[in-house]
Motif scaffolding. Structure first.
Motif, PDB file in Angstrom:
ATOM      1  N   PHE A 176      39.853  25.042  43.958  1.00 39.18           N
ATOM      2  CA  PHE A 176      39.021  24.799  42.776  1.00 39.18           C
ATOM      3  C   PHE A 176      38.584  26.109  42.114  1.00 39.18           C
ATOM      4  N   ILE A 177      39.459  27.096  42.058  1.00 43.50           N
ATOM      5  CA  ILE A 177      39.095  28.401  41.518  1.00 43.50           C
ATOM      6  C   ILE A 177      39.417  28.442  40.021  1.00 43.50           C
ATOM      7  N   THR A 178      38.373  28.355  39.209  1.00 38.58           N
ATOM      8  CA  THR A 178      38.519  28.375  37.756  1.00 38.58           C
ATOM      9  C   THR A 178      39.045  29.740  37.316  1.00 38.58           C
ATOM     10  N   GLY A 179      40.146  29.731  36.574  1.00 40.11           N
ATOM     11  CA  GLY A 179      40.729  30.987  36.111  1.00 40.11           C
ATOM     12  C   GLY A 179      41.247  31.859  37.229  1.00 40.11           C
ATOM     13  N   GLY A 180      41.582  31.246  38.369  1.00 38.54           N
ATOM     14  CA  GLY A 180      42.078  32.032  39.501  1.00 38.54           C
ATOM     15  C   GLY A 180      43.380  32.743  39.208  1.00 38.54           C
ATOM     16  N   ASP A 181      44.155  32.192  38.276  1.00 36.20           N
ATOM     17  CA  ASP A 181      45.334  32.876  37.765  1.00 36.20           C
ATOM     18  C   ASP A 181      45.507  32.445  36.318  1.00 36.20           C
ATOM     19  N   GLN A 182      46.042  33.330  35.488  1.00 39.78           N
ATOM     20  CA  GLN A 182      46.267  33.055  34.073  1.00 39.78           C
ATOM     21  C   GLN A 182      47.078  34.196  33.480  1.00 39.78           C
ATOM     22  N   ASP A 183      47.509  34.047  32.244  1.00 40.33           N
ATOM     23  CA  ASP A 183      48.326  35.088  31.594  1.00 40.33           C
ATOM     24  C   ASP A 183      47.577  35.770  30.456  1.00 40.33           C
ATOM     25  N   LEU A 184      46.254  35.682  30.481  1.00 41.29           N
ATOM     26  CA  LEU A 184      45.447  36.257  29.398  1.00 41.29           C
ATOM     27  C   LEU A 184      45.098  37.720  29.635  1.00 41.29           C
ATOM     28  N   THR A 185      44.948  38.109  30.897  1.00 42.64           N
ATOM     29  CA  THR A 185      44.478  39.458  31.226  1.00 42.64           C
ATOM     30  C   THR A 185      45.461  40.141  32.170  1.00 42.64           C
ATOM     31  N   GLU A 186      45.366  41.468  32.243  1.00 42.94           N
ATOM     32  CA  GLU A 186      46.288  42.225  33.088  1.00 42.94           C
ATOM     33  C   GLU A 186      45.854  42.285  34.545  1.00 42.94           C
ATOM     34  N   ASN A 187      44.604  41.905  34.813  1.00 44.01           N
ATOM     35  CA  ASN A 187      44.127  41.869  36.194  1.00 44.01           C
ATOM     36  C   ASN A 187      43.043  40.805  36.312  1.00 44.01           C
ATOM     37  N   ILE A 188      42.855  40.306  37.532  1.00 44.05           N
ATOM     38  CA  ILE A 188      41.794  39.332  37.821  1.00 44.05           C
ATOM     39  C   ILE A 188      41.033  39.844  39.036  1.00 44.05           C
ATOM     40  N   VAL A 189      39.725  39.928  38.902  1.00 44.68           N
ATOM     41  CA  VAL A 189      38.870  40.436  39.966  1.00 44.68           C
ATOM     42  C   VAL A 189      38.212  39.244  40.647  1.00 44.68           C
ATOM     43  N   HIS A 190      38.664  38.947  41.856  1.00 43.57           N
ATOM     44  CA  HIS A 190      38.134  37.804  42.599  1.00 43.57           C
ATOM     45  C   HIS A 190      36.911  38.233  43.413  1.00 43.57           C
ATOM     46  N   LEU A 191      35.824  37.485  43.293  1.00 42.86           N
ATOM     47  CA  LEU A 191      34.681  37.660  44.182  1.00 42.86           C
ATOM     48  C   LEU A 191      34.795  36.584  45.250  1.00 42.86           C
ATOM     49  N   VAL A 192      34.959  37.004  46.499  1.00 44.62           N
ATOM     50  CA  VAL A 192      35.375  36.105  47.578  1.00 44.62           C
ATOM     51  C   VAL A 192      34.338  36.080  48.694  1.00 44.62           C
ATOM     52  N   LEU A 193      33.937  34.895  49.086  1.00 42.32           N
ATOM     53  CA  LEU A 193      33.087  34.745  50.265  1.00 42.32           C
ATOM     54  C   LEU A 193      33.973  34.660  51.500  1.00 42.32           C
ATOM     55  N   ALA A 194      33.646  35.463  52.524  1.00 44.88           N
ATOM     56  CA  ALA A 194      34.426  35.482  53.766  1.00 44.88           C
ATOM     57  C   ALA A 194      33.512  35.893  54.913  1.00 44.88           C
ATOM     58  N   LYS A 195      34.033  35.777  56.133  1.00 41.33           N
ATOM     59  CA  LYS A 195      33.252  36.124  57.324  1.00 41.33           C
ATOM     60  C   LYS A 195      33.903  37.282  58.077  1.00 41.33           C
ATOM     61  N   LEU A 196      33.073  38.203  58.497  1.00 47.21           N
ATOM     62  CA  LEU A 196      33.520  39.322  59.331  1.00 47.21           C
ATOM     63  C   LEU A 196      33.711  38.851  60.771  1.00 47.21           C
ATOM     64  N   PRO A 197      34.453  39.592  61.585  1.00 44.21           N
ATOM     65  CA  PRO A 197      34.740  39.155  62.962  1.00 44.21           C
ATOM     66  C   PRO A 197      33.492  38.907  63.800  1.00 44.21           C
ATOM     67  N   ASP A 198      32.454  39.689  63.600  1.00 44.73           N
ATOM     68  CA  ASP A 198      31.241  39.541  64.420  1.00 44.73           C
ATOM     69  C   ASP A 198      30.124  38.817  63.677  1.00 44.73           C
ATOM     70  N   ALA A 199      30.471  38.054  62.656  1.00 42.11           N
ATOM     71  CA  ALA A 199      29.455  37.415  61.814  1.00 42.11           C
ATOM     72  C   ALA A 199      28.719  36.314  62.566  1.00 42.11           C
ATOM     73  N   PRO A 200      27.418  36.153  62.318  1.00 40.27           N
ATOM     74  CA  PRO A 200      26.681  35.024  62.878  1.00 40.27           C
ATOM     75  C   PRO A 200      27.255  33.709  62.340  1.00 40.27           C
ATOM     76  N   ALA A 201      27.011  32.649  63.058  1.00 41.55           N
ATOM     77  CA  ALA A 201      27.496  31.333  62.627  1.00 41.55           C
ATOM     78  C   ALA A 201      26.722  30.868  61.395  1.00 41.55           C
ATOM     79  N   GLY A 202      27.368  29.986  60.604  1.00 46.20           N
ATOM     80  CA  GLY A 202      26.689  29.365  59.480  1.00 46.20           C
ATOM     81  C   GLY A 202      26.550  30.279  58.273  1.00 46.20           C
ATOM     82  N   PRO A 203      25.705  29.896  57.316  1.00 47.97           N
ATOM     83  CA  PRO A 203      25.583  30.661  56.066  1.00 47.97           C
ATOM     84  C   PRO A 203      25.029  32.067  56.248  1.00 47.97           C
TER      85      PRO A 203
END
Length: 590
Positions: free
Chosen positions: A198-225
């Motif tokens: 559900f990534i709005t504008g995740g890809d398109q042909d309007l711009t030369e680059n797309i900067v994704h802001l991504v939520l992810a977890k590090l290896p030692d991250a606490p559980a949950g949010p």
């Protein structure tokens, strides 16, 4: 084929007369150097041309062609790229961006008027730059100076776009369940792996680059949010001098086939060891991402207002021209075979409902924009703190109430057209399809209602609510204010209902969820009542200057108080009925 005309007269009324925005900007040093009344009017005038002449004509063709996916690449409909190139030449993406990195530094009060025009003209087109603006806000607020210097200037220019990558197939509202992982690299960057949907504008042909802001977890991250971090992951890697390097390990797996906003690419984005950089602190990414999410929630609320405005314009024109039957009181146009349908009471009910809710929403969006400007630019610490509290309180109301009533107005406009409203050529069925998503994405309206009642009212003992209602009472206190009695009575009911729910929630935790949607609706109707009283107050004192405009404003205010505000009566009864009836039926019996 319907045409969109920006409601410039009403926008100027709200900005200059109701909120006296130029006087506010003049006392905020950071804004005073960039904008005054003449600058604002010039921007609105140019925005009206861009949206009505360049972007609106692509709305229907964009819907019919849709965004296309082939071999991992997305193409936008014919005409979008050329229009986008012209659009970014005007600096519209960076309208309210930080001037230190190439933004124009315009106030949010002005930006919300532009956003309304953009969504009214073409919701699909609007979304591409809306996500970029939100991403810029998060980068500017939380990223390192190096990341800001590298990414913000080309994003404000519109040469690079932004996206927000939160949702995963198994993780929607509950972001604590995300599985996307970020592994540290020796050079201080990170390697991200996972898939987002559900990534709005995740890809398109309007711009030369797309900067994704991504939520992810590090290896030692606490559980949950509490274990979520935020990363900047470009589609194309960037050299030290700001030029583009090789492609990153980011790909578009597919796009969704949707009910509406078909020209907006809604993508599955895969990260296969993609290189990214941490934004803010580790394990505190959700707080940083909320900077973008709250921007997008207001923006998507404005989508509801914009679509409602277009629906109203279309329905008003049709109702003046369509001849059917005679007025109940006798022929109004005896020289014609029938009267225009605008003479019929039910058609007037629909048109006035649309007009009252759309103009009320425009005023409310401007008020939220005012608070955003104060929270960001005020030099008075208390004023800044109060404004930030009001923004937090009102953002879920703006997102949910604007979009709920926006859909209502689009359906009403379709109804005015009768059978023609169901036919593609008139544009009404597309508006209904396009606006429907606004109640769902950026946090469903049910989630917004839970946020309002549970977090913003009950969790802080109604402190922010009282801050808001105190402003209403201050306005209504002097003798002679329009609708003084009705407004004060409505505010008292909102406060009493809030207190009652506070007490009920302590007895039964289900009461918050059972009441939240209706509570948000009550809140919205009361807020609009205040704004309609304010608009009526200005109109009463300005009648001689523009009799037609101000008389229409007073008539619409009267309709709001007589026919729409009383809806809070039934909403309150539903709330006070409690949650018990929701749980008498066991799950197997549904």
């Amino acid at each position: 084929m319907p045409e969109f005309n920006a409601p410039l007269r009403d926008m100027r009324f709200v900005l200059h007369e109701v909120f006296q925005a130029p006087a506010l900007w003049a006392r905020l040093p950071a804004l005073a150097e960039h904008v005054d009344a003449d600058t604002a009017d010039a921007i609105l005038q140019e925005a009206a041309k861009v949206t009505s002449q360049l972007i609106a004509p692509l709305n229907r063709s964009g819907d019919e062609e849709g965004a296309q996916w082939h071999a991992g690449k997305v193409s936008t409909p014919q005409g979008f790229k050329a229009a986008y190139d012209t659009y970014i030449e005007g600096g519209w993406v960076g309208l309210s961006g930080n001037p230190d990195f190439g933004g124009l530094g315009m106030p949010k009060m002005l930006a919300v008027q532009f956003e309304e025009m953009l969504y009214a003209a073409n919701s699909s087109f609007a979304l591409y730059s809306a996500l970029t603006s939100g991403a810029c806000l998060a980068i500017d607020a939380h990223a390192s100076t190096t990341l800001k210097e590298t990414y913000l200037p080309p994003m404000y220019e519109g040469r690079w776009a932004g996206s927000m990558c939160l949702t995963e197939a198994h993780s929607g509202t509950d972001l604590g369940l995300i599985r996307t992982r970020a592994e540290p690299r020796a050079d201080g960057s990170y390697s991200l792996s996972g898939s987002k949907i559900f990534i709005t504008g995740g890809d398109q042909d309007l711009t030369e680059n797309i900067v994704h802001l991504v939520l992810a977890k590090l290896p030692d991250a606490p559980a949950g949010p509490r274990g979520i971090s935020l990363f900047l992951v470009p589609k194309v890697l960037v050299n030290a001098d700001g030029t583009l390097a090789q492609a990153n390990a980011v790909s578009c797996g597919s796009i969704e086939h949707k009910m509406g906003i078909k020209a907006s690419a809604t993508c599955v984005i895969n990260f296969d060891g993609a290189q990214g950089w941490l934004i803010g602190e580790a394990n505190k990414g959700l707080a940083a991402m909320f900077t973008m999410m709250n921007y997008e929630r207001l923006s998507i609320g404005i989508q509801g207002i914009g679509c409602a405005e277009t629906s109203y314009q279309n329905a008003r024109t049709y109702a003046r021209e369509r001849l059917q039957s005679r007025a109940p009181t006798g022929a109004v146009a005896p020289e014609k075979m029938a009267d225009p349908i605008i003479v019929h009471p039910d058609v007037r009910r629909m048109l006035l409902s649309m007009k009252a809710m759309t103009e009320g929403g425009r005023a409310f969006a401007s008020y939220v924009g005012q608070q955003l400007d104060l929270s960001k630019y005020s030099t008075d610490a208390q004023e800044q703190q109060d404004a930030a509290a009001l923004v937090a309180l009102l953002t879920p109301v703006a997102k949910a109430f604007f979009t709920d009533t926006g859909l209502d107005s689009c359906v009403l406009g379709q109804q005015v057209f009768g059978g023609h409203g169901y036919i593609r050529e008139w544009g009404q069925e597309q508006l209904v399809r396009d606006v429907r998503i606004a109640q769902i994405y950026e946090g469903t309206n049910g989630i917004q209602a839970l946020d309002l009642l549970g977090r913003k009212v009950i969790a802080n003992d109604g402190v922010a609510l009282r801050l808001f209602t105190a402003q209403i009472r201050e306005f209504a206190a002097p003798p002679g204010k329009p609708y003084q009695h009705e407004l004060l009575q409505a505010v008292q009911r909102l406060e009493d209902l809030s207190d009652w729910l506070q007490a009920q929630a302590k007895l039964n935790p289900n009461e918050i969820g059972a009441a939240s949607v209706e509570y948000l609706q009550v809140f919205g109707y009361v807020a609009y009542a205040w704004l309609w009283a304010r608009m009526a107050d200005v109109a009463q004192g300005s009648l001689e200057a523009d009799p037609a405009f101000y008389t229409a404003k007073l008539a619409t205010a009267k309709f709001y108080f007589k026919r729409l505000l009383p809806r809070i009566d039934s909403l309150e009864q539903s709330i006070r009925a409690g949650s018990e009836s929701l749980f008498e039926l066991d799950a197997a019996s549904f």
